[in-house]
Design an enzyme around this catalytic site. Structure first.
Site, PDB file in Angstrom:
ATOM      1  N   TYR A  53     -25.030  30.599  63.729  1.00 34.04           N
ATOM      2  CA  TYR A  53     -25.081  30.876  62.293  1.00 34.04           C
ATOM      3  C   TYR A  53     -26.301  31.744  61.979  1.00 34.04           C
ATOM      4  O   TYR A  53     -27.378  31.500  62.533  1.00 34.04           O
ATOM      5  CB  TYR A  53     -25.206  29.568  61.486  1.00 34.04           C
ATOM      6  CG  TYR A  53     -23.968  29.260  60.697  1.00 34.04           C
ATOM      7  CD1 TYR A  53     -23.474  30.173  59.771  1.00 34.04           C
ATOM      8  CD2 TYR A  53     -23.271  28.063  60.876  1.00 34.04           C
ATOM      9  CE1 TYR A  53     -22.320  29.910  59.049  1.00 34.04           C
ATOM     10  CE2 TYR A  53     -22.117  27.797  60.154  1.00 34.04           C
ATOM     11  CZ  TYR A  53     -21.647  28.722  59.247  1.00 34.04           C
ATOM     12  OH  TYR A  53     -20.515  28.455  58.539  1.00 34.04           O
ATOM     13  N   GLU A  55     -26.799  33.145  58.393  1.00 37.71           N
ATOM     14  CA  GLU A  55     -26.684  33.600  56.996  1.00 37.71           C
ATOM     15  C   GLU A  55     -27.987  34.252  56.568  1.00 37.71           C
ATOM     16  O   GLU A  55     -29.067  33.738  56.856  1.00 37.71           O
ATOM     17  CB  GLU A  55     -26.360  32.418  56.083  1.00 37.71           C
ATOM     18  CG  GLU A  55     -24.908  32.014  56.183  1.00 37.71           C
ATOM     19  CD  GLU A  55     -24.536  30.881  55.242  1.00 37.71           C
ATOM     20  OE1 GLU A  55     -25.341  30.534  54.368  1.00 37.71           O
ATOM     21  OE2 GLU A  55     -23.421  30.358  55.404  1.00 37.71           O
ATOM     22  N   ASP A 199     -13.905  55.587  51.650  1.00 41.45           N
ATOM     23  CA  ASP A 199     -13.464  54.648  52.681  1.00 41.45           C
ATOM     24  C   ASP A 199     -12.962  55.498  53.849  1.00 41.45           C
ATOM     25  O   ASP A 199     -11.858  56.033  53.812  1.00 41.45           O
ATOM     26  CB  ASP A 199     -12.352  53.766  52.097  1.00 41.45           C
ATOM     27  CG  ASP A 199     -11.770  52.802  53.122  1.00 41.45           C
ATOM     28  OD1 ASP A 199     -12.076  52.952  54.329  1.00 41.45           O
ATOM     29  OD2 ASP A 199     -11.004  51.918  52.714  1.00 41.45           O
ATOM     30  N   THR A 225     -13.803  50.553  58.548  1.00 40.29           N
ATOM     31  CA  THR A 225     -13.574  49.518  59.545  1.00 40.29           C
ATOM     32  C   THR A 225     -14.181  50.046  60.837  1.00 40.29           C
ATOM     33  O   THR A 225     -14.530  51.223  60.944  1.00 40.29           O
ATOM     34  CB  THR A 225     -12.076  49.240  59.755  1.00 40.29           C
ATOM     35  OG1 THR A 225     -11.425  50.481  60.042  1.00 40.29           O
ATOM     36  CG2 THR A 225     -11.441  48.601  58.543  1.00 40.29           C
ATOM     37  N   LYS A 228     -10.584  51.230  64.185  1.00 38.02           N
ATOM     38  CA  LYS A 228      -9.508  52.230  64.226  1.00 38.02           C
ATOM     39  C   LYS A 228      -9.939  53.343  65.187  1.00 38.02           C
ATOM     40  O   LYS A 228     -10.126  53.067  66.363  1.00 38.02           O
ATOM     41  CB  LYS A 228      -9.214  52.727  62.815  1.00 38.02           C
ATOM     42  CG  LYS A 228      -8.687  51.605  61.896  1.00 38.02           C
ATOM     43  CD  LYS A 228      -8.244  52.115  60.557  1.00 38.02           C
ATOM     44  CE  LYS A 228      -7.600  51.025  59.716  1.00 38.02           C
ATOM     45  NZ  LYS A 228      -8.553  50.247  58.917  1.00 38.02           N
ATOM     46  N   ARG A 234     -12.602  44.464  65.662  1.00 36.42           N
ATOM     47  CA  ARG A 234     -12.064  44.330  64.310  1.00 36.42           C
ATOM     48  C   ARG A 234     -13.191  43.948  63.348  1.00 36.42           C
ATOM     49  O   ARG A 234     -13.802  42.873  63.515  1.00 36.42           O
ATOM     50  CB  ARG A 234     -11.011  43.224  64.380  1.00 36.42           C
ATOM     51  CG  ARG A 234     -10.097  43.045  63.230  1.00 36.42           C
ATOM     52  CD  ARG A 234      -8.812  42.400  63.710  1.00 36.42           C
ATOM     53  NE  ARG A 234      -8.082  43.390  64.468  1.00 36.42           N
ATOM     54  CZ  ARG A 234      -7.375  44.380  63.937  1.00 36.42           C
ATOM     55  NH1 ARG A 234      -7.261  44.500  62.634  1.00 36.42           N
ATOM     56  NH2 ARG A 234      -6.756  45.239  64.707  1.00 36.42           N
TER      57      ARG A 234
HETATM   58  N1  DSN Z   1      -4.046  48.228  57.204  1.00 33.54           N
HETATM   59  C1  DSN Z   1      -4.687  49.433  57.641  1.00 33.54           C
HETATM   60  C2  DSN Z   1      -3.728  50.452  58.133  1.00 33.54           C
HETATM   61  O1  DSN Z   1      -2.827  50.087  58.834  1.00 33.54           O
HETATM   62  O2  DSN Z   1      -3.888  51.614  57.838  1.00 33.54           O
HETATM   63  C3  DSN Z   1      -5.572  49.985  56.604  1.00 33.54           C
HETATM   64  O3  DSN Z   1      -6.640  49.152  56.476  1.00 33.54           O
END
Ligand code: DSN
Length: 417
Positions: A53, A55, A199, A225, A228, A234
């Site tokens: 933990y 925090e 984003d 994110t 990707k 993730r």
């Molecule tokens: N859910 C994602 C996608 O598949 O593009 C976007 O966050």
């Protein structure tokens, strides 16, 4: 049993884990938002930091024993700032959605107007969709693409901003195959004194490699994110200008989240480290080449590409001319050993659960070692499956051929799950 070492993985769970591993190995992974992390990142995600933990932030924690957590988080923040040239980084968001939530909460009050891309035109849930917190808590206005070009009309976007006077303009999309013009978004924001939130989740890897324009010089806040095109675990990430740092940090914790996932932060550090290596640029370049080749082959086979093509790691295919729906395509492809997703296309008349589009990405295939000429075979598999949606026998044959093809690109050799 008293020690955690006494617990074997039970057969029911082991069976699920093994089958998922086999699914990832045997199929062509073409979901544009997915990728395969390196074995190092996989190992780090399973590290002992999962037990801790922490925090708070490196300068103040609510728990003892955080000396290595502090070191880890400082390292990860530094790598994020360096990779993207940002003034401030928060590496704690559990996902892109919580990153966006924290970013919006940091600068808005409930009821404030925002402008984001319509989900049906490629935008994301958290950019103001009515079913998301972003559409429920804020007065959301959406912009989209022109019907003729299927690309953003920036003059219309600026005019809309002048009319609705958003406090935040969100740029970014999940299925818009073209490069976003961040300078134009900046102009729109400046006309009305709005904050620009970009984003860059889908493009982060390409931005890191310098192959997609960086939003960082243009936007007060950039979210992403890490899993990707960036090819990390993730999770989420927020970059911002220094004056926004305190408010962003406070919204991530304690505003929205509790304890950070330190094992994931460690894996983010590894991913950012990989992205800082020179060969990451080659990898991103290859993703783009592979996508171009795939797009060409799909167009040659008579499939219409939304917006006429792509500049990025994905193509969006309009299935209407083939008298298919997205769901039919997704299901047929799955039976043929190809994982992809149905997707709305601009001005789609089908429901979200049906759709008229198919989104195909190449980041995961590129990670597996596929190069341009392999995209010809991949496209042939996709086209054959889409021509055989009702032919179970043919789909099974394609699936066997796909499994044989994927065996040429070993995935995590030696790992059980
Ligand atoms: N859910 C994602 C996608 O598949 O593009 C976007 O966050």
């Amino acid at each position: 049993m008293s020690s955690s070492r006494d617990y074997p993985i039970d057969s029911q769970l082991l069976n699920i884990l093994t089958r998922e591993m086999n699914r990832q190995r045997d199929k062509l992974e073409m979901i544009a938002s997915e990728n395969f992390v390196s074995e190092n990142i996989l190992r780090i995600t399973a590290s002992v930091f999962t037990n801790k933990y922490a925090e708070g932030y490196p300068d103040f924690r609510y728990y003892g024993g955080c000396e290595y957590a502090d070191e880890l988080e400082i390292l990860t923040q530094g790598r994020a700032r360096k990779l993207f040239g940002a003034e401030h980084a928060n590496v704690q968001p559990h996902s892109g959605s919580t990153a966006n939530m924290a970013a919006l909460f940091a600068v808005l009050k409930p009821g404030d107007p925002i402008m984001g891309m319509d989900m049906a035109h490629g935008g994301h849930l958290t950019h103001g969709a009515p079913v998301s917190f972003s559409g429920k808590l804020f007065k959301s206005h959406s912009y989209g693409v022109r019907q003729d070009t299927e690309q953003i009309d920036y003059e219309a976007l600026i005019a809309q901003a002048e009319e609705v006077k958003p406090k935040v303009i969100v740029a970014g999309a999940s299925s818009y195959p073209r490069i976003l013009d961040f300078e134009k978004f900046r102009q729109a924001a400046d006309r009305v004194g709005a904050i620009l939130l970009v984003d860059m989740a889908h493009y982060a890897g390409m931005v890191a490699a310098g192959l997609y324009p960086s939003p960082v010089p243009h936007a007060e806040i950039v979210t992403s994110t890490t899993h990707k095109t960036l090819r990390g675990p993730r999770g989420g990430l927020i970059l911002c200008r220094k004056p926004f740092g305190k408010a962003i940090d406070e919204e991530v914790f304690p505003g929205i989240q509790g304890g950070p996932l330190l094992h994931v932060i460690a894996a983010k550090a590894a991913a950012l480290g990989e992205a800082l290596e020179p060969d990451f640029i080659d990898y991103q370049r290859l993703i783009l080449k592979n996508t171009q080749r795939l797009a060409t082959r799909m167009a040659d086979a008579g499939f219409r590409l939304v917006s006429g093509g792509t500049d990025i790691h994905l193509v969006l295919i309009d299935l209407r001319t083939k008298h298919l729906t997205g769901i039919q395509a997704e299901e047929a492809l799955d039976k043929a050993g190809i994982t992809a997703n149905k997707n709305t296309i601009p001005f789609d008349t089908q429901r979200y659960t049906v759709t008229s589009g198919l989104r195909l990405g190449t980041a995961a295939l590129t990670t597996r070692g596929m190069v341009e000429h392999h995209m010809d075979e991949v496209a042939d598999f996709v086209v054959s499956a889409l021509r055989s949606v009702d032919d179970e026998g043919q789909l099974k044959k394609i699936r066997e051929a796909v499994a044989a093809f994927t065996r040429k690109f070993p995935l995590y050799p030696g790992l059980e799950f």
